[in-house]
Write an enzyme that holds these catalytic residues in place. Structure first.
Site, PDB file in Angstrom:
ATOM      1  N   GLY A  68     -32.991 -44.964 -33.397  1.00  0.00           N
ATOM      2  CA  GLY A  68     -33.484 -43.897 -34.543  1.00  0.00           C
ATOM      3  C   GLY A  68     -33.727 -44.744 -35.630  1.00  0.00           C
ATOM      4  N   GLN A  97     -31.893 -47.499 -23.848  1.00  0.00           N
ATOM      5  CA  GLN A  97     -29.967 -47.139 -23.218  1.00  0.00           C
ATOM      6  C   GLN A  97     -30.619 -45.831 -22.023  1.00  0.00           C
ATOM      7  OE1 GLN A  97     -27.055 -46.725 -25.535  1.00  0.00           O
ATOM      8  NE2 GLN A  97     -28.676 -47.553 -27.719  1.00  0.00           N
ATOM      9  N   CYS A 230     -25.026 -38.356 -25.625  1.00  0.00           N
ATOM     10  CA  CYS A 230     -26.310 -38.184 -23.663  1.00  0.00           C
ATOM     11  C   CYS A 230     -25.436 -37.511 -22.944  1.00  0.00           C
ATOM     12  CB  CYS A 230     -26.817 -39.259 -22.812  1.00  0.00           C
ATOM     13  SG  CYS A 230     -27.423 -38.569 -21.127  1.00  0.00           S
ATOM     14  N   ASP A 384     -27.208 -41.012 -33.211  1.00  0.00           N
ATOM     15  CA  ASP A 384     -26.314 -40.339 -33.093  1.00  0.00           C
ATOM     16  C   ASP A 384     -25.123 -40.567 -34.251  1.00  0.00           C
ATOM     17  OD1 ASP A 384     -27.122 -40.106 -30.318  1.00  0.00           O
ATOM     18  OD2 ASP A 384     -26.235 -42.354 -30.096  1.00  0.00           O
ATOM     19  N   LYS A 392     -27.237 -35.291 -29.959  1.00  0.00           N
ATOM     20  CA  LYS A 392     -26.647 -36.876 -29.515  1.00  0.00           C
ATOM     21  C   LYS A 392     -27.564 -37.485 -28.324  1.00  0.00           C
ATOM     22  CE  LYS A 392     -22.617 -37.122 -32.894  1.00  0.00           C
ATOM     23  NZ  LYS A 392     -23.396 -37.218 -33.004  1.00  0.00           N
ATOM     24  N   THR A 393     -29.060 -37.961 -28.781  1.00  0.00           N
ATOM     25  CA  THR A 393     -30.262 -37.852 -27.338  1.00  0.00           C
ATOM     26  C   THR A 393     -30.910 -38.911 -28.665  1.00  0.00           C
ATOM     27  OG1 THR A 393     -31.379 -35.907 -27.204  1.00  0.00           O
ATOM     28  CG2 THR A 393     -29.192 -36.261 -26.301  1.00  0.00           C
ATOM     29  N   CYS A 427     -31.950 -32.997 -22.157  1.00  0.00           N
ATOM     30  CA  CYS A 427     -30.780 -33.980 -21.223  1.00  0.00           C
ATOM     31  C   CYS A 427     -31.293 -33.707 -19.396  1.00  0.00           C
ATOM     32  CB  CYS A 427     -29.158 -33.143 -20.864  1.00  0.00           C
ATOM     33  SG  CYS A 427     -28.286 -33.637 -21.209  1.00  0.00           S
TER      34      CYS A 427
HETATM   35  C1  FAD Z   1     -26.422 -44.279 -20.644  1.00  0.00           C
HETATM   36  C2  FAD Z   1     -26.647 -43.797 -21.328  1.00  0.00           C
HETATM   37  C3  FAD Z   1     -27.701 -42.748 -21.152  1.00  0.00           C
HETATM   38  C4  FAD Z   1     -28.764 -42.148 -22.045  1.00  0.00           C
HETATM   39  N1  FAD Z   1     -30.000 -40.880 -21.632  1.00  0.00           N
HETATM   40  C5  FAD Z   1     -30.054 -40.567 -22.402  1.00  0.00           C
HETATM   41  C6  FAD Z   1     -31.805 -39.882 -22.050  1.00  0.00           C
HETATM   42  O1  FAD Z   1     -31.664 -39.841 -20.990  1.00  0.00           O
HETATM   43  N2  FAD Z   1     -32.896 -39.436 -22.959  1.00  0.00           N
HETATM   44  C7  FAD Z   1     -32.065 -39.351 -24.604  1.00  0.00           C
HETATM   45  O2  FAD Z   1     -32.425 -38.259 -25.081  1.00  0.00           O
HETATM   46  N3  FAD Z   1     -31.035 -40.319 -25.032  1.00  0.00           N
HETATM   47  C8  FAD Z   1     -30.462 -41.172 -24.082  1.00  0.00           C
HETATM   48  N4  FAD Z   1     -29.351 -41.774 -24.281  1.00  0.00           N
HETATM   49  C9  FAD Z   1     -28.697 -42.150 -25.694  1.00  0.00           C
HETATM   50  C10 FAD Z   1     -30.365 -42.567 -26.407  1.00  0.00           C
HETATM   51  O3  FAD Z   1     -29.779 -43.375 -26.216  1.00  0.00           O
HETATM   52  C11 FAD Z   1     -28.514 -42.530 -28.363  1.00  0.00           C
HETATM   53  O4  FAD Z   1     -28.493 -41.155 -28.720  1.00  0.00           O
HETATM   54  C12 FAD Z   1     -29.984 -42.941 -28.793  1.00  0.00           C
HETATM   55  O5  FAD Z   1     -30.375 -44.599 -28.147  1.00  0.00           O
HETATM   56  C13 FAD Z   1     -29.288 -43.368 -30.477  1.00  0.00           C
HETATM   57  O6  FAD Z   1     -30.212 -43.760 -31.102  1.00  0.00           O
HETATM   58  P1  FAD Z   1     -29.301 -44.411 -32.516  1.00  0.00           P
HETATM   59  O7  FAD Z   1     -30.304 -45.199 -33.113  1.00  0.00           O
HETATM   60  O8  FAD Z   1     -29.022 -43.387 -33.175  1.00  0.00           O
HETATM   61  O9  FAD Z   1     -28.057 -45.381 -32.285  1.00  0.00           O
HETATM   62  P2  FAD Z   1     -28.519 -46.881 -31.604  1.00  0.00           P
HETATM   63  O10 FAD Z   1     -29.796 -46.924 -30.522  1.00  0.00           O
HETATM   64  O11 FAD Z   1     -27.203 -47.262 -30.841  1.00  0.00           O
HETATM   65  O12 FAD Z   1     -29.134 -47.756 -32.217  1.00  0.00           O
HETATM   66  C14 FAD Z   1     -28.107 -47.811 -33.849  1.00  0.00           C
HETATM   67  C15 FAD Z   1     -27.996 -49.280 -34.097  1.00  0.00           C
HETATM   68  O13 FAD Z   1     -27.128 -49.418 -34.800  1.00  0.00           O
HETATM   69  C16 FAD Z   1     -26.769 -50.898 -35.625  1.00  0.00           C
HETATM   70  N5  FAD Z   1     -25.471 -50.705 -35.947  1.00  0.00           N
HETATM   71  C17 FAD Z   1     -24.253 -49.959 -35.582  1.00  0.00           C
HETATM   72  N6  FAD Z   1     -23.588 -50.162 -36.335  1.00  0.00           N
HETATM   73  C18 FAD Z   1     -24.208 -51.275 -37.659  1.00  0.00           C
HETATM   74  C19 FAD Z   1     -23.682 -52.071 -38.554  1.00  0.00           C
HETATM   75  N7  FAD Z   1     -22.433 -52.053 -39.858  1.00  0.00           N
HETATM   76  N8  FAD Z   1     -24.058 -52.122 -39.518  1.00  0.00           N
HETATM   77  C20 FAD Z   1     -26.088 -52.114 -39.447  1.00  0.00           C
HETATM   78  N9  FAD Z   1     -26.411 -51.895 -37.478  1.00  0.00           N
HETATM   79  C21 FAD Z   1     -25.418 -51.325 -37.300  1.00  0.00           C
HETATM   80  C22 FAD Z   1     -26.842 -51.616 -33.529  1.00  0.00           C
HETATM   81  O14 FAD Z   1     -26.495 -52.333 -33.641  1.00  0.00           O
HETATM   82  C23 FAD Z   1     -27.674 -50.728 -33.411  1.00  0.00           C
HETATM   83  O15 FAD Z   1     -28.828 -51.279 -33.252  1.00  0.00           O
HETATM   84  C24 FAD Z   1     -28.992 -42.381 -23.353  1.00  0.00           C
HETATM   85  C25 FAD Z   1     -27.776 -43.700 -23.623  1.00  0.00           C
HETATM   86  C26 FAD Z   1     -26.400 -43.880 -22.413  1.00  0.00           C
HETATM   87  C27 FAD Z   1     -26.280 -45.048 -22.646  1.00  0.00           C
END
Ligand code: FAD
Length: 483
Positions: A68, A97, A230, A384, A392-393, A427
């Site tokens: 994100g 991921q 996910c 997420d 939450k994907t 999903c």
């Molecule tokens: C096994 C698995 C399978 C999945 N399969 C799918 C799929 O098939 N399709 C799909 O769409 N999604 C899937 N997902 C979900 C998808 O990966 C996540 O929904 C997505 O990565 C969310 O993005 P995000 O930016 O919210 O979080 P993330 O990508 O997890 O990034 C969060 C970031 O914030 C940083 N951070 C955390 N706390 C702090 C802080 N206090 N200060 C500064 N930085 C911080 C972390 O270091 C990280 O860089 C899957 C996930 C997993 C684990």
């Protein structure tokens, strides 16, 4: 799988640097240039957002450089050419991921799912490699772990979700990958490690070996009572591991022990999953079961089961009361795949930014459509961490991107917020090697990208798309805010 995009296309994509490709070239190479519109991709995701640009000078802060955060950053850079943009995130490595599931299935390696985050953070962005320890929204600033104060005019919170293996009594992260325990979710976003995929593939192989020795092993797949990213992953691992054995004529006693009350919230998808279960050796569903503790040495998992009992007869309503009860249930296993309970990052929980009460307590309090913070109008959420009913994907984060940036620019310009997130969640449910049910839905219900394909039908097409196309699309298009 025999059917796939030409090797030349895949190799070209893998070799090319993200900075060296144009959006048009990338789309053409992936073969979806014209298909983007056919596939029902919302106009806001395709448009060049000329209408939502601003020349204003402002300090914009992004917290978190995962899916994100990077998608928001890319869009902010093109929407706000004069802004002073800072990103705070510790991870030098970026993890794809969703690829961890294909790692678990032995189809990807670690090289498929990691890249340097510097490939996605341009030199004109100030990258502070630290974590936010304190959010101080009343004073428009954050404080990092090392004590640096960073102020902002506008902020996008993209801190993701935290795995809590520690909430399962008797379990530590060190146990995963040993004694029949696995978890595809085992990764460390800050360090950029993806052990979950690796250990789960070893677990698939160990399971096959155990099954081939004569006795059928008992295998448990868990799903906790918290929100998870996910939500389909527990069942993806169930089906893929069962198919891994089935291909060699082997089987096991599979137990899906989930806190959910059914296989899927949407009836059409649930029916399709139930049908897919019948292809395999015995799969027993244990609904309303939440893993609370584990005896690693003796291989016993303890669940809290929620069940209903008939109460006293109510003369006025002319029916029996239903009393919800809980009991502890022990289950022996040979192998167990654990999906950890998950929650928001501590810095968000401890701040004024989280919902203050209710089931979303601690999650970022944003409006479920505009993704603007409900109390601090210069703050937006992506990914997420958002305390909204769906999404939450990574696919949801992709849809959040244009909404967050469009609305942030509007707020900066003092205009009405027009962009709305519809709850899009995706999903890709792998029901066997070579087949996926592409469950796409939003706040209203099913929301298939290709409307003329029945979304509940398992398809080879979606398997090919997920295995071969999505990864390059992620690295080359989504990470650049182009898709
Ligand atoms: C096994 C698995 C399978 C999945 N399969 C799918 C799929 O098939 N399709 C799909 O769409 N999604 C899937 N997902 C979900 C998808 O990966 C996540 O929904 C997505 O990565 C969310 O993005 P995000 O930016 O919210 O979080 P993330 O990508 O997890 O990034 C969060 C970031 O914030 C940083 N951070 C955390 N706390 C702090 C802080 N206090 N200060 C500064 N930085 C911080 C972390 O270091 C990280 O860089 C899957 C996930 C997993 C684990």
């Amino acid at each position: 799988m025999k059917i796939k995009p030409s090797k030349a296309v895949i190799e070209a994509l893998q070799k090319s640097s993200p900075e060296g490709l144009s959006r048009r070239d990338a789309l053409k190479m992936i073969g979806i240039g014209g298909a983007a519109s056919v596939m029902g991709i919302p106009p806001s995701l395709q448009a060049d957002e000329e209408s939502s640009k601003s020349d204003k000078k402002a300090k914009v802060l992004v917290v978190g450089a995962g899916s994100g955060g990077i998608m928001a950053l890319a869009r902010l850079r093109s929407a706000l050419p004069n802004a002073d943009i800072t990103i705070i995130s510790p991870n030098e490595i970026h993890l794809y991921q969703p690829g961890q599931v294909f790692m678990a299935a032995g189809l990807y390696t670690i090289d498929d799912v990691v890249k340097d985050n510097k490939d996605f953070i341009a030199d004109d962005v100030n990258w502070i490699k630290d974590e936010v320890a304190t959010f101080d929204p009343d004073n428009n600033k954050v404080i990092t772990r090392t004590g640096e104060e960073v102020s902002y005019d506008f902020m996008v919170v993209a801190t993701g979700i935290i795995n809590h293996y520690d909430w399962i009594e008797g379990l530590s992260e060190d146990d995963i990958g040993k004694n029949g325990i696995s978890s595809v979710y085992l990764n460390n976003m800050a360090k950029g490690t993806a052990k979950g995929g690796e250990v789960t593939w070893e677990w698939f192989e160990a399971l096959k070996k155990a099954s081939s020795s004569g006795e059928k092993p008992t295998v448990i797949y868990t799903q906790p009572n918290t929100a998870i990213k996910c939500g389909g992953a527990p069942q993806k691992i169930l089906f893929l591991s069962a198919d891994h054995l089935k291909k060699d004529g082997l089987g096991a006693n599979y137990v899906l022990a989930t806190n959910a009350g059914k296989l899927f919230s949407i009836p059409e998808i649930e029916d399709s999953l139930a049908k897919a279960q019948k292809r395999y050796d015995t799969i027993t569903n244990k609904f309303n079961h939440n893993l609370t503790s584990i005896d690693v040495k003796n291989k016993v998992a303890t669940f809290e089961e929620t069940y209903e009992e008939k109460g006293a007869y109510d003369e006025d309503l002319e029916e029996y009361d239903v009393i919800e009860k809980k009991r502890m249930v022990d289950m022996k296993y040979d192998f167990i795949h654990i999906v950890p309970p998950m929650g928001p990052p501590k810095a968000v929980i401890d701040s004024k930014l989280g919902w203050q009460k209710g089931s979303a307590k601690g999650w970022l309090e944003v409006d479920q459509e505009t993704l603007q913070h409900r109390r601090y109008q210069n703050i937006f959420g992506i990914g997420d961490v958002c305390g909204i009913p769906l999404g939450k994907t990574g696919g949801s984060a992709r849809h959040h991107g244009p909404v967050v940036v469009g609305n942030l620019v509007a707020a900066m310009e003092g205009k009405k917020l027009k962009e709305k997130f519809d709850g899009y969640t995706v999903c890709p449910l792998k029901t066997e090697y070579g087949e996926i049910i592409m469950a796409e839905f939003n706040y209203e219900g099913l929301a298939p990208t290709i409307p003329f394909l029945d979304p509940a039908e398992p398809r080879v097409f979606w398997w090919i798309f997920d295995l071969y196309m999505l990864k390059p699309m992620y690295w080359h298009l989504m990470m650049r805010g182009w898709f």
